[in-house]
Design a protein around this motif. Structure first.
Motif, PDB file in Angstrom:
ATOM      1  N   TRP A 195       2.784  -0.871  -8.073  1.00 24.89           N
ATOM      2  CA  TRP A 195       3.619  -1.894  -7.433  1.00 24.89           C
ATOM      3  C   TRP A 195       5.054  -1.725  -7.903  1.00 24.89           C
ATOM      4  N   LEU A 196       5.956  -1.500  -6.958  1.00 24.48           N
ATOM      5  CA  LEU A 196       7.386  -1.330  -7.258  1.00 24.48           C
ATOM      6  C   LEU A 196       8.100  -2.639  -6.948  1.00 24.48           C
ATOM      7  N   ARG A 197       8.597  -3.286  -7.987  1.00 20.04           N
ATOM      8  CA  ARG A 197       9.230  -4.597  -7.821  1.00 20.04           C
ATOM      9  C   ARG A 197      10.753  -4.472  -7.869  1.00 20.04           C
ATOM     10  N   ARG A 237       6.690  -0.963  -0.673  1.00 22.39           N
ATOM     11  CA  ARG A 237       6.983  -1.142  -2.091  1.00 22.39           C
ATOM     12  C   ARG A 237       5.842  -0.667  -2.982  1.00 22.39           C
ATOM     13  N   ASN A 238       4.962   0.141  -2.440  1.00 16.85           N
ATOM     14  CA  ASN A 238       3.828   0.645  -3.197  1.00 16.85           C
ATOM     15  C   ASN A 238       3.798   2.167  -3.187  1.00 16.85           C
ATOM     16  N   ALA A 255      11.947  -0.280  -6.357  1.00 17.52           N
ATOM     17  CA  ALA A 255      11.650   0.324  -5.061  1.00 17.52           C
ATOM     18  C   ALA A 255      12.596   1.474  -4.738  1.00 17.52           C
ATOM     19  N   PRO A 279      11.272   5.532  -6.714  1.00 11.59           N
ATOM     20  CA  PRO A 279       9.834   5.803  -6.574  1.00 11.59           C
ATOM     21  C   PRO A 279       9.304   6.803  -7.590  1.00 11.59           C
TER      22      PRO A 279
END
Length: 202
Positions: free
Chosen positions: A140-142, A178-179, A146, A149
């Motif tokens: 999970w990129l918060r 965002r993943n 984002a 990556p």
């Protein structure tokens, strides 16, 4: 020249999406005027009129089954059709059992995951994979993560390296919104050969 054809019965999917053996033409239901006939052991008996093939199969106590209707001429094989259908149904049941046992588990990581939490999730992935399940890993990129990556990619590469002995990468890492995701599949190991141990050995 006659080339060997695949005489495995074709499959179709039923309403539930399961593969089932297509119903084959047997004995007097066969319509082709000429057939290429194969005996129960797979030996080619040549091309002959349908009636001759039926007479031969009946005399030997076998059913005549049209296994390759699309061939020219169609291929018919002598066999015990009742036994054949039973064996195919057993194979279908076994295949469905294996499919139902294999599921996809999902694990979610954060970019700033601590070593202890990482090890817990890594061990959980090992348990899933050794049980025969596939694993979908999501990082999970918060917020501002984002835009970087590579942070998520680093975690996935670390995990795939740690699991190299039990898993292969089934789907390479990719960015989805965002993943950052990756799919792992368990390594299928051959059964260990039986070793005859000498009773006199320690």
């Amino acid at each position: 020249m006659f080339f060997e054809r695949d005489t495995t019965p074709s499959c179709r999917a039923d309403e539930q999406g399961r593969h089932v053996i297509a119903e084959l033409r047997v004995n007097n239901d066969i319509r082709a005027a000429e057939l290429r006939v194969v005996d129960p052991l797979g030996k080619q008996l040549g091309v002959m009129p349908r009636q001759n093939a039926l007479y031969l199969a009946d005399g030997l106590g076998w059913d005549l089954v049209e296994v390759a209707p699309g061939a020219d001429p169609p291929v018919a094989r002598m066999m015990d059709y009742g036994k054949f259908k039973y064996e195919q149904s057993v194979k279908e049941r076994e295949a469905r059992k294996k499919q139902s046992r294999s599921t996809v588990k999902e694990l979610t990581f954060k970019v700033k995951i601590g070593n202890h939490d990482y090890e817990i999730k890594r061990d959980r992935a090992i348990r899933f994979l050794t049980n025969g399940d596939r694993v979908r890993v999501r990082v999970w990129l918060r917020g501002r993560e984002a835009s970087r990556p590579q942070l998520g990619l680093a975690i996935l590469e670390r995990l795939s390296a740690d699991l190299a002995e039990v898993a292969t990468v089934d789907q390479a890492a990719k960015l989805e919104g965002r993943n950052m995701t990756m799919a792992l599949a368990p390594i299928k190991r051959p059964p260990r050969p039986f070793q005859d141990v000498d009773e006199g050995s320690p």
